[in-house]
Design a protein around this motif. Structure first.
Motif, PDB file in Angstrom:
ATOM      1  N   LYS A   1      -7.861  -7.271  18.456  1.00 30.41           N
ATOM      2  CA  LYS A   1      -7.059  -7.865  19.424  1.00 30.41           C
ATOM      3  C   LYS A   1      -6.204  -8.494  19.576  1.00 30.41           C
ATOM      4  CE  LYS A   1      -6.600  -7.788  24.100  1.00 30.41           C
ATOM      5  NZ  LYS A   1      -6.017  -6.537  25.032  1.00 30.41           N
ATOM      6  N   GLY A   2      -4.816  -7.929  19.632  1.00 31.13           N
ATOM      7  CA  GLY A   2      -3.902  -8.274  19.464  1.00 31.13           C
ATOM      8  C   GLY A   2      -2.665  -7.918  18.352  1.00 31.13           C
ATOM      9  N   SER A   3      -3.909  -7.206  17.398  1.00 31.21           N
ATOM     10  CA  SER A   3      -2.794  -7.020  15.631  1.00 31.21           C
ATOM     11  C   SER A   3      -2.433  -5.501  16.086  1.00 31.21           C
ATOM     12  CB  SER A   3      -4.290  -7.051  14.593  1.00 31.21           C
ATOM     13  OG  SER A   3      -5.343  -6.321  14.898  1.00 31.21           O
ATOM     14  N   TYR A   4      -1.328  -5.633  15.465  1.00 31.78           N
ATOM     15  CA  TYR A   4      -0.865  -4.274  16.014  1.00 31.78           C
ATOM     16  C   TYR A   4      -0.195  -3.074  14.319  1.00 31.78           C
ATOM     17  CZ  TYR A   4       0.167  -5.286  20.306  1.00 31.78           C
ATOM     18  OH  TYR A   4      -0.888  -5.589  22.433  1.00 31.78           O
ATOM     19  N   LEU A   5      -0.613  -2.391  14.556  1.00 30.28           N
ATOM     20  CA  LEU A   5       0.369  -1.451  13.596  1.00 30.28           C
ATOM     21  C   LEU A   5       1.848  -0.642  13.900  1.00 30.28           C
ATOM     22  CD1 LEU A   5      -0.573  -0.912  10.245  1.00 30.28           C
ATOM     23  CD2 LEU A   5      -1.109   1.409  11.488  1.00 30.28           C
TER      24      LEU A   5
ATOM     25  N   LEU B   1       4.183 -11.192  10.160  1.00 30.18           N
ATOM     26  CA  LEU B   1       4.854  -9.791   9.954  1.00 30.18           C
ATOM     27  C   LEU B   1       5.081  -9.023   8.483  1.00 30.18           C
ATOM     28  CD1 LEU B   1       5.773  -7.512  11.873  1.00 30.18           C
ATOM     29  CD2 LEU B   1       7.474  -8.225  11.286  1.00 30.18           C
ATOM     30  N   VAL B   2       4.342  -7.864   8.273  1.00 30.11           N
ATOM     31  CA  VAL B   2       4.069  -7.814   6.779  1.00 30.11           C
ATOM     32  C   VAL B   2       4.006  -6.291   6.690  1.00 30.11           C
ATOM     33  CG1 VAL B   2       2.479  -7.335   4.611  1.00 30.11           C
ATOM     34  CG2 VAL B   2       2.362  -9.286   6.825  1.00 30.11           C
ATOM     35  N   ARG B   3       5.312  -6.209   6.147  1.00 31.72           N
ATOM     36  CA  ARG B   3       5.392  -5.146   5.212  1.00 31.72           C
ATOM     37  C   ARG B   3       5.499  -4.512   4.366  1.00 31.72           C
ATOM     38  NH1 ARG B   3       8.671  -1.546   7.728  1.00 31.72           N
ATOM     39  NH2 ARG B   3       9.162  -3.493   9.922  1.00 31.72           N
ATOM     40  N   CYS B   4       5.485  -3.658   3.185  1.00 33.87           N
ATOM     41  CA  CYS B   4       5.744  -3.624   1.503  1.00 33.87           C
ATOM     42  C   CYS B   4       7.015  -2.256   1.193  1.00 33.87           C
ATOM     43  CB  CYS B   4       4.135  -2.317   1.373  1.00 33.87           C
ATOM     44  SG  CYS B   4       4.785  -2.249  -0.483  1.00 33.87           S
ATOM     45  N   ILE B   5       7.821  -3.570   0.955  1.00 29.29           N
ATOM     46  CA  ILE B   5       8.715  -2.272   0.798  1.00 29.29           C
ATOM     47  C   ILE B   5       8.785  -1.841  -0.582  1.00 29.29           C
ATOM     48  CG2 ILE B   5      10.099  -4.353   2.022  1.00 29.29           C
ATOM     49  CD1 ILE B   5      10.597  -6.037  -0.244  1.00 29.29           C
ATOM     50  N   ARG B   6       7.795  -2.271  -1.812  1.00 33.58           N
ATOM     51  CA  ARG B   6       7.834  -1.044  -3.140  1.00 33.58           C
ATOM     52  C   ARG B   6       7.274  -1.095  -2.985  1.00 33.58           C
ATOM     53  NH1 ARG B   6      10.964  -3.244  -8.201  1.00 33.58           N
ATOM     54  NH2 ARG B   6       9.892  -4.659  -8.248  1.00 33.58           N
ATOM     55  N   GLY B   7       6.809   0.359  -3.359  1.00 26.97           N
ATOM     56  CA  GLY B   7       4.827   0.211  -4.466  1.00 26.97           C
ATOM     57  C   GLY B   7       3.826   0.509  -2.784  1.00 26.97           C
ATOM     58  N   SER B   8       3.069   0.048  -3.133  1.00 27.57           N
ATOM     59  CA  SER B   8       1.604   0.675  -1.923  1.00 27.57           C
ATOM     60  C   SER B   8       1.608  -0.654  -2.110  1.00 27.57           C
ATOM     61  CB  SER B   8       0.926   1.740  -2.068  1.00 27.57           C
ATOM     62  OG  SER B   8       0.804   2.028  -2.850  1.00 27.57           O
TER      63      SER B   8
ATOM     64  N   ASP C   1       6.210   1.832   1.288  1.00 27.63           N
ATOM     65  CA  ASP C   1       7.436   1.871   0.532  1.00 27.63           C
ATOM     66  C   ASP C   1       7.649   3.732   1.752  1.00 27.63           C
ATOM     67  OD1 ASP C   1       7.067   3.576  -1.014  1.00 27.63           O
ATOM     68  OD2 ASP C   1       8.305   2.019  -2.231  1.00 27.63           O
ATOM     69  N   LYS C   2       6.947   4.020   1.297  1.00 33.64           N
ATOM     70  CA  LYS C   2       7.201   5.240   2.003  1.00 33.64           C
ATOM     71  C   LYS C   2       6.401   5.460   3.700  1.00 33.64           C
ATOM     72  CE  LYS C   2       7.037   7.402  -2.455  1.00 33.64           C
ATOM     73  NZ  LYS C   2       7.679   6.589  -3.085  1.00 33.64           N
ATOM     74  N   ASN C   3       5.915   4.814   3.915  1.00 33.86           N
ATOM     75  CA  ASN C   3       5.387   5.368   5.528  1.00 33.86           C
ATOM     76  C   ASN C   3       6.460   3.582   6.273  1.00 33.86           C
ATOM     77  OD1 ASN C   3       3.261   2.816   5.473  1.00 33.86           O
ATOM     78  ND2 ASN C   3       2.049   4.162   5.115  1.00 33.86           N
ATOM     79  N   ARG C   4       6.617   2.562   5.811  1.00 37.82           N
ATOM     80  CA  ARG C   4       7.585   1.636   6.501  1.00 37.82           C
ATOM     81  C   ARG C   4       7.017   1.538   7.536  1.00 37.82           C
ATOM     82  NH1 ARG C   4      11.901   6.148   5.341  1.00 37.82           N
ATOM     83  NH2 ARG C   4      12.666   5.639   3.824  1.00 37.82           N
ATOM     84  N   LYS C   5       5.907   1.316   7.273  1.00 41.01           N
ATOM     85  CA  LYS C   5       4.592   0.546   8.625  1.00 41.01           C
ATOM     86  C   LYS C   5       4.711  -0.944   7.816  1.00 41.01           C
ATOM     87  CE  LYS C   5       1.869   4.356   9.618  1.00 41.01           C
ATOM     88  NZ  LYS C   5       0.862   5.409   9.570  1.00 41.01           N
ATOM     89  N   SER C   6       4.858  -1.630   8.835  1.00 42.16           N
ATOM     90  CA  SER C   6       4.704  -2.871   9.328  1.00 42.16           C
ATOM     91  C   SER C   6       3.369  -3.393   9.893  1.00 42.16           C
ATOM     92  CB  SER C   6       5.502  -4.048   9.794  1.00 42.16           C
ATOM     93  OG  SER C   6       5.893  -3.405  10.498  1.00 42.16           O
ATOM     94  N   ILE C   7       2.465  -4.590   9.567  1.00 42.23           N
ATOM     95  CA  ILE C   7       1.666  -5.093  10.466  1.00 42.23           C
ATOM     96  C   ILE C   7       1.347  -6.621  11.441  1.00 42.23           C
ATOM     97  CG2 ILE C   7      -0.008  -6.207   8.699  1.00 42.23           C
ATOM     98  CD1 ILE C   7      -2.303  -4.942  10.280  1.00 42.23           C
ATOM     99  N   TYR C   8       1.382  -6.219  12.084  1.00 39.72           N
ATOM    100  CA  TYR C   8       1.282  -7.980  13.583  1.00 39.72           C
ATOM    101  C   TYR C   8       0.590  -8.284  13.359  1.00 39.72           C
ATOM    102  CZ  TYR C   8       1.987 -11.398  16.651  1.00 39.72           C
ATOM    103  OH  TYR C   8       2.429 -12.531  17.127  1.00 39.72           O
ATOM    104  N   ILE C   9       0.547  -9.906  12.116  1.00 37.85           N
ATOM    105  CA  ILE C   9      -1.204 -10.236  12.664  1.00 37.85           C
ATOM    106  C   ILE C   9      -1.286 -11.919  13.000  1.00 37.85           C
ATOM    107  CG2 ILE C   9      -3.010 -11.229  10.611  1.00 37.85           C
ATOM    108  CD1 ILE C   9      -1.247  -9.725   8.216  1.00 37.85           C
ATOM    109  N   PRO C  10      -1.407 -12.028  14.189  1.00 42.26           N
ATOM    110  CA  PRO C  10      -1.384 -13.062  15.301  1.00 42.26           C
ATOM    111  C   PRO C  10      -2.446 -14.588  14.643  1.00 42.26           C
ATOM    112  CG  PRO C  10      -3.476 -11.258  16.091  1.00 42.26           C
ATOM    113  CD  PRO C  10      -2.780 -10.848  14.794  1.00 42.26           C
ATOM    114  N   LYS C  11      -1.988 -15.451  15.028  1.00 41.63           N
ATOM    115  CA  LYS C  11      -2.749 -16.318  14.614  1.00 41.63           C
ATOM    116  C   LYS C  11      -4.081 -16.438  15.280  1.00 41.63           C
ATOM    117  CE  LYS C  11       1.600 -19.225  15.333  1.00 41.63           C
ATOM    118  NZ  LYS C  11       2.179 -21.210  16.617  1.00 41.63           N
TER     119      LYS C  11
END
Length: 175
Positions: free
Chosen positions: A9-13, A73-80, A105-115
């Motif tokens: 709950k509260g975390s988002y892809l 808010l975490v994103r992989c910008i190179r590699g995986s 870096d290919k799917n460009r998804k990020s994850i939001y991680i709440p406190k």
């Protein structure tokens, strides 16, 4: 941006809405307004970058105790990477549960991680770079961690870590 709540709950892809043309694409990777529509107040105060030279480098699993918790808010910008979050909120229906997602870096998804969550990742290829936006400043001496292989959480990592710091290897077990 497309928000998909994870099982915690509260975390988002988050997926990008790309506007493509002959030049490539344009997309917003963060928008305060779109976060507010999802009911998320996230005002980053710090941006971090992590370069990980070797495949199967493990970083984490880290968090800061109240009142110093950090939303990320975490994103992989190179590699995986295989990114793992654990819900540590005592009043949450998903407290003690974890979710793992692949960020590349290919799917460009990020994850939001709440406190109130712990966070870590394992690189899936060499020279992986990870970008973080943080809601709060890091407070030296207030960082805590969970051992990556703690049987209490039983995280199913895709591989055994090849590189891990002594600090991360030696966090105490929950049990």
């Amino acid at each position: 941006m497309r928000f998909h709540e994870t099982d915690l709950k509260g975390s988002y892809l988050i997926e990008l809405d790309e506007i493509n043309d002959e030049r490539g694409f344009f997309a917003r990777s963060f928008c305060t307004h779109e976060f507010l529509i999802q009911g998320i107040t996230f005002n980053p105060v710090q941006a971090n970058l992590s370069l990980n030279k070797r495949k199967h480098t493990l970083r984490g699993i880290h968090y800061q105790d109240p009142p110093h918790e950090e939303a990320k808010l975490v994103r992989c910008i190179r590699g995986s990477i295989f990114d793992v979050i654990i819900d540590l909120r005592e009043d949450s229906p998903t407290s003690g549960q974890w979710v793992g997602v692949e960020l590349t870096d290919k799917n460009r998804k990020s994850i939001y991680i709440p406190k109130g969550f712990a966070h870590g990742f394992l690189t899936l290829e060499p020279d992986s770079e990870v970008s973080y936006l943080m809601s709060d400043h890091h407070v030296p001496g207030k960082g805590l961690g969970i051992r990556w292989n703690d049987p209490f959480y039983n995280i199913q990592w895709p591989a055994e870590p090849a590189v891990i710091s002594d600090k991360d290897r030696n966090w105490p077990l929950v049990s």
